[in-house]
Scaffold this active site. Structure first.
Site, PDB file in Angstrom:
ATOM      1  N   ASP A 111       0.831  -1.201   0.000  1.00 14.25           N
ATOM      2  CA  ASP A 111       0.000   0.000   0.000  1.00 14.25           C
ATOM      3  C   ASP A 111       0.867   1.253   0.000  1.00 14.25           C
ATOM      4  O   ASP A 111       1.658   1.469   0.915  1.00 14.25           O
ATOM      5  CB  ASP A 111      -0.902  -0.018   1.233  1.00 14.25           C
ATOM      6  CG  ASP A 111      -1.918   1.108   1.245  1.00 14.25           C
ATOM      7  OD1 ASP A 111      -2.127   1.727   0.188  1.00 14.25           O
ATOM      8  OD2 ASP A 111      -2.512   1.357   2.302  1.00 14.25           O
ATOM      9  N   ASP A 324      -2.774   8.455  -5.242  1.00 16.17           N
ATOM     10  CA  ASP A 324      -2.865   7.242  -4.446  1.00 16.17           C
ATOM     11  C   ASP A 324      -3.216   6.055  -5.331  1.00 16.17           C
ATOM     12  O   ASP A 324      -4.267   6.044  -5.977  1.00 16.17           O
ATOM     13  CB  ASP A 324      -3.928   7.422  -3.361  1.00 16.17           C
ATOM     14  CG  ASP A 324      -4.098   6.196  -2.491  1.00 16.17           C
ATOM     15  OD1 ASP A 324      -3.076   5.576  -2.145  1.00 16.17           O
ATOM     16  OD2 ASP A 324      -5.249   5.863  -2.147  1.00 16.17           O
TER      17      ASP A 324
END
Length: 445
Positions: A111, A324
């Protein structure tokens, strides 16, 4: 457009060999495959899910993730939140590394919005069931607990760490938005990271969390989390000198072929160069986990709108949007979004309808699946203009209906991964910039 491409919650599977080569720090460069979570190559592949199921799930994950960002950007609550969060049951990415001596394979959710890397460890006070063996630090000759006064321990927020005084060791405690949690020791260990070229790189003394008490909705395929954010404890930051502060990825549309994968590269392999490269500054802001850019405007076709969320002539704030890879949709300031929606309606000129699921804000009737949709251009500081084709910005939510895959947000703005499809995107943490190059990611090596 293949709606399953709306999941860029990917699975990073690294190939490992038992015999690995030590690469001089200044020469490290490696590339790994990243496998779409809904690809037939993925352990999470669900052949019974429809393309509309996949879209709905992606939207829900984006909304859930954005709520976490909202809490982090509330000045009254930053110190009470964890450094980073994923949606554990979403399985955003899986990344396989080898940990310890002898090496043990660990499969963690990778992540770019997380810092601390952690894995489940023996002995377990409580561990969720996982399908691969747990790491046992007692069997590794390179494992070392960190002390309470270590820099890495102090890099955690005060509510995330505690000192086990009798052993002078640093313990961590993270809790997630869905009530999942992990607790354990902050330690150092040798990591081995493989590449698509068949060699592995050995990196000693990586700071990570050895979780002895973990529970909640974590997926049984994963062992924990691999943090690739911008904070000091992330794997990217710890490798910074070895990879010269550089990494890049290239996300391809799903449905491009069952044996073709997206790629993520580090160090020398991650250079983004060529005549059509555009770059924009990375902005330093808190929380440092996230990668902040400055969005100056958005064009619908040739109609450019200034990104001034509060007032038409207000000054554009530096670092007003996060890029992101773990969020599917793009989120934009609610004040600006109203202007954007109006411009879309004027340009598309077909009947506007409501999303039957109540999730997306701007939808149009598309009889026969055919509709003339505009190019959307994101204008970033420094002249970096990203021209997004309709498959970046629109998706079919049911037969004869398409919806805009950017949504309003009252707090944080995010460039999601749908808008990043078929761009080679390079992060240079030393030069403080992000670079973009239009690329056919199915052919990127």
């Amino acid at each position: 457009m293949t709606p399953s491409s709306l999941f860029f919650c990917l699975i990073v599977i690294l190939s490992f060999v038992h015999v690995f080569s030590r690469v001089p720090p200044s020469d490290i460069g490696f590339t790994v495959d990243i496998i779409h979570r809904d690809s037939p190559l993925s352990p999470l592949y669900n052949s019974s899910a429809t393309k509309f199921d996949l879209l709905r799930n992606a939207i829900h994950r984006s909304i859930s993730r954005s709520r976490h960002f909202t809490k982090l950007f509330d000045p009254t609550s930053i110190k009470d939140q964890i450094q980073s969060e994923i949606i554990p049951s979403g399985g955003e990415y899986f990344m396989e590394v080898s940990v310890g001596t002898p090496p043990v394979k660990v499969l963690g959710i990778a992540d770019t919005g997380s810092d601390l890397t952690w894995t489940q460890c023996k002995p377990c006070v409580q561990c969720y069931e996982q399908k691969i063996s747990l790491f046992d630090p007692k069997k590794s000759t390179t494992y070392k607990d960190l002390s309470c006064d270590s820099d890495s321990c102090n890099a955690l927020n005060s509510n995330e760490r505690r000192c086990e005084v009798n052993k002078n060791t640093c313990a961590y405690s993270y809790s997630y938005g869905d009530r999942s949690f992990t607790k354990g020791q902050i330690a150092t260990e040798k990591f081995r990271i493989g590449s698509t070229k068949g060699f592995s790189v050995s990196i000693p003394n990586i700071v990570f969390g050895c979780g002895h008490n973990n529970g909640g909705t974590f997926d049984g395929f994963g062992s924990g989390i691999v943090g690739l954010g911008g904070g000091s404890l992330s794997l990217v930051s710890q490798l910074s000198d070895s990879i010269n502060g550089k990494f890049s990825y290239c996300l391809m549309p799903e449905g491009s072929g069952s044996n073709v994968t997206s790629k993520i590269s580090f160090g020398a392999n991650s250079i983004v160069s060529g005549p059509k490269v555009v770059s924009t500054p990375l902005i330093d802001k808190e929380p440092s986990t996230y990668y902040y850019l400055t969005l100056e405007g958005i064009s619908v076709g040739k109609n450019r709108l200034a990104y001034s969320p509060d007032f038409p002539m207000s000054e554009i704030e530096d670092g007003n949007i996060i890029i992101d890879s773990g969020t599917t949709l793009t989120l934009l300031s609610s004040g600006f979004y109203e202007k954007l929606a109006s411009a879309l309606e004027e340009t598309v000129q077909v009947e506007r309808v409501s999303d039957p699921n109540g999730l997306l804000n701007v939808c149009f009737k598309a009889e026969g699946g055919n509709i003339d949709l505009p190019i959307i251009t994101l204008h970033f500081k420094g002249g970096a203009n990203l021209e997004l084709q309709p498959h970046h910005t629109f998706a079919a939510v049911e037969e004869n209906m398409v919806c805009f895959t950017m949504i309003p947000s009252n707090d944080v703005s995010i460039v999601g991964n749908l808008a990043q499809i078929d761009f080679l995107i390079g992060y240079d943490l030393k030069e403080k910039k992000v670079s973009f190059k239009k690329t056919d990611c199915t052919k990127h090596k």
